[in-house]
Design a protein around this motif. Structure first.
Motif, PDB file in Angstrom:
ATOM      1  N   ASN A  32      47.242  25.886  34.403  1.00 19.48           N
ATOM      2  CA  ASN A  32      48.022  25.977  35.641  1.00 19.48           C
ATOM      3  C   ASN A  32      48.427  24.608  36.159  1.00 19.48           C
ATOM      4  OD1 ASN A  32      47.836  28.744  35.550  1.00 19.48           O
ATOM      5  ND2 ASN A  32      46.205  28.903  37.071  1.00 19.48           N
ATOM      6  N   LEU A  33      47.536  23.625  36.034  1.00 19.02           N
ATOM      7  CA  LEU A  33      47.890  22.265  36.443  1.00 19.02           C
ATOM      8  C   LEU A  33      49.015  21.710  35.575  1.00 19.02           C
ATOM      9  CD1 LEU A  33      44.377  20.734  37.196  1.00 19.02           C
ATOM     10  CD2 LEU A  33      46.216  21.135  38.846  1.00 19.02           C
ATOM     11  N   LEU A  34      48.990  22.035  34.289  1.00 16.37           N
ATOM     12  CA  LEU A  34      50.078  21.595  33.404  1.00 16.37           C
ATOM     13  C   LEU A  34      51.393  22.275  33.780  1.00 16.37           C
ATOM     14  CD1 LEU A  34      48.305  21.457  29.920  1.00 16.37           C
ATOM     15  CD2 LEU A  34      49.148  19.532  31.280  1.00 16.37           C
ATOM     16  N   GLU A  35      51.349  23.543  34.152  1.00 12.56           N
ATOM     17  CA  GLU A  35      52.555  24.248  34.584  1.00 12.56           C
ATOM     18  C   GLU A  35      53.160  23.560  35.804  1.00 12.56           C
ATOM     19  OE1 GLU A  35      54.100  26.721  33.154  1.00 12.56           O
ATOM     20  OE2 GLU A  35      52.634  27.452  31.703  1.00 12.56           O
ATOM     21  N   VAL A  36      52.312  23.201  36.753  1.00 10.65           N
ATOM     22  CA  VAL A  36      52.785  22.514  37.959  1.00 10.65           C
ATOM     23  C   VAL A  36      53.365  21.149  37.605  1.00 10.65           C
ATOM     24  CG1 VAL A  36      52.075  21.488  40.150  1.00 10.65           C
ATOM     25  CG2 VAL A  36      51.190  23.730  39.482  1.00 10.65           C
ATOM     26  N   LEU A  37      52.698  20.437  36.697  1.00 12.88           N
ATOM     27  CA  LEU A  37      53.183  19.113  36.271  1.00 12.88           C
ATOM     28  C   LEU A  37      54.547  19.222  35.605  1.00 12.88           C
ATOM     29  CD1 LEU A  37      52.834  16.087  35.658  1.00 12.88           C
ATOM     30  CD2 LEU A  37      51.602  16.749  33.575  1.00 12.88           C
ATOM     31  N   PHE A  38      54.712  20.186  34.691  1.00 11.59           N
ATOM     32  CA  PHE A  38      55.983  20.351  33.997  1.00 11.59           C
ATOM     33  C   PHE A  38      57.099  20.683  34.987  1.00 11.59           C
ATOM     34  CE2 PHE A  38      53.352  21.883  30.137  1.00 11.59           C
ATOM     35  CZ  PHE A  38      53.082  20.567  29.796  1.00 11.59           C
ATOM     36  N   LEU A  39      56.785  21.497  35.996  1.00 13.72           N
ATOM     37  CA  LEU A  39      57.783  21.841  37.009  1.00 13.72           C
ATOM     38  C   LEU A  39      58.188  20.609  37.811  1.00 13.72           C
ATOM     39  CD1 LEU A  39      59.480  23.834  38.580  1.00 13.72           C
ATOM     40  CD2 LEU A  39      57.455  24.461  39.902  1.00 13.72           C
ATOM     41  N   GLU A  40      57.210  19.784  38.178  1.00 11.67           N
ATOM     42  CA  GLU A  40      57.518  18.555  38.911  1.00 11.67           C
ATOM     43  C   GLU A  40      58.384  17.619  38.068  1.00 11.67           C
ATOM     44  OE1 GLU A  40      57.093  17.595  41.928  1.00 11.67           O
ATOM     45  OE2 GLU A  40      55.712  19.103  42.734  1.00 11.67           O
ATOM     46  N   GLU A 225      54.233  24.231  48.620  1.00 11.64           N
ATOM     47  CA  GLU A 225      53.472  24.827  49.716  1.00 11.64           C
ATOM     48  C   GLU A 225      52.583  25.966  49.213  1.00 11.64           C
ATOM     49  OE1 GLU A 225      54.679  27.778  53.352  1.00 11.64           O
ATOM     50  OE2 GLU A 225      55.917  25.984  53.103  1.00 11.64           O
ATOM     51  N   ILE A 226      53.144  26.795  48.338  1.00  7.38           N
ATOM     52  CA  ILE A 226      52.398  27.929  47.790  1.00  7.38           C
ATOM     53  C   ILE A 226      51.227  27.445  46.937  1.00  7.38           C
ATOM     54  CG2 ILE A 226      52.536  29.787  46.072  1.00  7.38           C
ATOM     55  CD1 ILE A 226      55.417  30.261  47.034  1.00  7.38           C
ATOM     56  N   ALA A 227      51.465  26.436  46.110  1.00  3.82           N
ATOM     57  CA  ALA A 227      50.472  26.015  45.116  1.00  3.82           C
ATOM     58  C   ALA A 227      49.464  25.000  45.640  1.00  3.82           C
ATOM     59  CB  ALA A 227      51.188  25.420  43.901  1.00  3.82           C
ATOM     60  N   HIS A 228      49.668  24.484  46.839  1.00  2.00           N
ATOM     61  CA  HIS A 228      48.849  23.369  47.339  1.00  2.00           C
ATOM     62  C   HIS A 228      47.352  23.655  47.271  1.00  2.00           C
ATOM     63  CE1 HIS A 228      47.589  19.942  49.722  1.00  2.00           C
ATOM     64  NE2 HIS A 228      46.934  20.769  50.526  1.00  2.00           N
ATOM     65  N   GLU A 235      41.886  21.452  40.302  1.00  5.05           N
ATOM     66  CA  GLU A 235      41.424  20.094  40.058  1.00  5.05           C
ATOM     67  C   GLU A 235      39.909  20.009  40.210  1.00  5.05           C
ATOM     68  OE1 GLU A 235      43.755  17.889  42.865  1.00  5.05           O
ATOM     69  OE2 GLU A 235      45.288  17.382  41.376  1.00  5.05           O
ATOM     70  N   GLN A 236      39.370  20.701  41.203  1.00  4.03           N
ATOM     71  CA  GLN A 236      37.925  20.697  41.418  1.00  4.03           C
ATOM     72  C   GLN A 236      37.195  21.343  40.255  1.00  4.03           C
ATOM     73  OE1 GLN A 236      36.291  19.176  44.125  1.00  4.03           O
ATOM     74  NE2 GLN A 236      34.621  19.467  42.651  1.00  4.03           N
ATOM     75  N   ASN A 237      37.777  22.410  39.699  1.00  7.92           N
ATOM     76  CA  ASN A 237      37.162  23.074  38.544  1.00  7.92           C
ATOM     77  C   ASN A 237      37.064  22.117  37.353  1.00  7.92           C
ATOM     78  OD1 ASN A 237      36.948  25.474  39.970  1.00  7.92           O
ATOM     79  ND2 ASN A 237      38.867  26.308  39.161  1.00  7.92           N
ATOM     80  N   LEU A 238      38.122  21.339  37.118  1.00  4.73           N
ATOM     81  CA  LEU A 238      38.092  20.369  36.014  1.00  4.73           C
ATOM     82  C   LEU A 238      37.122  19.229  36.313  1.00  4.73           C
ATOM     83  CD1 LEU A 238      41.826  20.093  34.866  1.00  4.73           C
ATOM     84  CD2 LEU A 238      40.028  21.597  34.050  1.00  4.73           C
ATOM     85  N   ASP A 239      37.086  18.770  37.557  1.00  2.00           N
ATOM     86  CA  ASP A 239      36.147  17.714  37.935  1.00  2.00           C
ATOM     87  C   ASP A 239      34.707  18.176  37.733  1.00  2.00           C
ATOM     88  OD1 ASP A 239      38.187  16.002  38.613  1.00  2.00           O
ATOM     89  OD2 ASP A 239      38.132  16.465  40.754  1.00  2.00           O
ATOM     90  N   ASP A 240      34.453  19.432  38.095  1.00  2.00           N
ATOM     91  CA  ASP A 240      33.089  19.971  37.928  1.00  2.00           C
ATOM     92  C   ASP A 240      32.705  20.020  36.447  1.00  2.00           C
ATOM     93  OD1 ASP A 240      32.919  20.297  40.634  1.00  2.00           O
ATOM     94  OD2 ASP A 240      33.345  22.450  40.624  1.00  2.00           O
TER      95      ASP A 240
END
Length: 246
Positions: A32-40, A225-228, A235-240
């Protein structure tokens, strides 16, 4: 099946076993983080093309100021140059609109409320901004039938600023309503709309392009706004997971 955290390095043997649930959580968060990155990145590609279009207008104005009157060949080159900038802008705009919906689908699914919100936001921009409707129709026209603009007019006049006079140079890219009518391939509803507003005259596309860009920016802001809150969780899941491995 065994699930775990390790490093993809030759000779590294460290392995932390995790549950299938933990694995799926980490995998989904990363995707999901990659999806957001690709969109940005696609939004940034669109904005960079808009920046190049605006700076090209400034460059043309500077050449007008310095070199003065140009011959037909030079003016035609300027027209082709600004046409290319607009084609790039409209192409990346369409790419963003198509693929933004796909990215939201990959994250939330077509049946999710967030997916419907994004689709509705796109419809709202289309209904709200004349420039958005014209640019969408112009992109379709450009892709299948002809150039996005028909004329590049050069304007220079004295303007008063703070009790002093300055010479203002402006290149004005425009579309010809009569030519669009003659071609018969421009979206008729939008053509009638601009025909009523501009009375069959040349249409300055600069304010229309800026409305189009504003509409797409509004869509991106809605997605952010939706994804914030979700992004913070992913990100917290990956940090954990990283902390657990360390």
């Amino acid at each position: 099946m065994e699930y775990g955290i390790t490093k993809l390095i030759l000779g590294f043997s460290g392995f932390i076993e995790i549950t299938e649930c933990e694995y799926q959580l980490i995998k989904t968060s990363r995707q999901n983080l990659l999806e957001v990155l690709f969109l940005e990145e696609k939004f940034n590609l669109f904005i960079e093309n808009y920046y190049e279009y605006e700076t090209e207008l400034l460059a043309i104005a500077s050449r007008m100021m310095i070199y003065g009157n140009a011959d037909y060949l030079l003016m035609r080159n300027e027209l082709n140059l600004i046409s290319r900038r607009i084609v790039n802008l409209l192409t990346t705009g369409r790419m963003y609109l198509d693929q933004s919906v796909q990215h939201v689908d990959h994250i939330y699914g077509k049946k999710a409320t967030n997916y419907d919100i994004v689709k509705k936001s796109i419809s709202i921009q289309y209904d709200q901004y004349l420039g958005y409707r014209v640019m969408e129709a112009l992109r379709n026209y450009n892709q299948h039938y002809g150039f996005p603009i028909h004329n590049l007019n050069f304007s220079q006049k004295l303007v008063e600023v703070d009790s002093s006079f300055h010479l203002l140079f402006k290149p004005i890219p425009s579309i010809d309503i009569q030519q669009l009518k003659g071609d018969g391939h421009f979206k008729n509803e939008v053509l009638l709309e601009i025909q009523d507003i501009y009375d069959n005259k040349l249409v300055d596309v600069r304010p229309l392009i800026r409305e189009y860009v504003e509409g797409i920016c509004n869509i991106q802001e809605k997605i952010r706004e939706i994804a914030h809150n979700n992004i913070t969780t992913w990100e917290q899941n990956l940090d954990d997971a990283i902390e657990k491995f360390q």
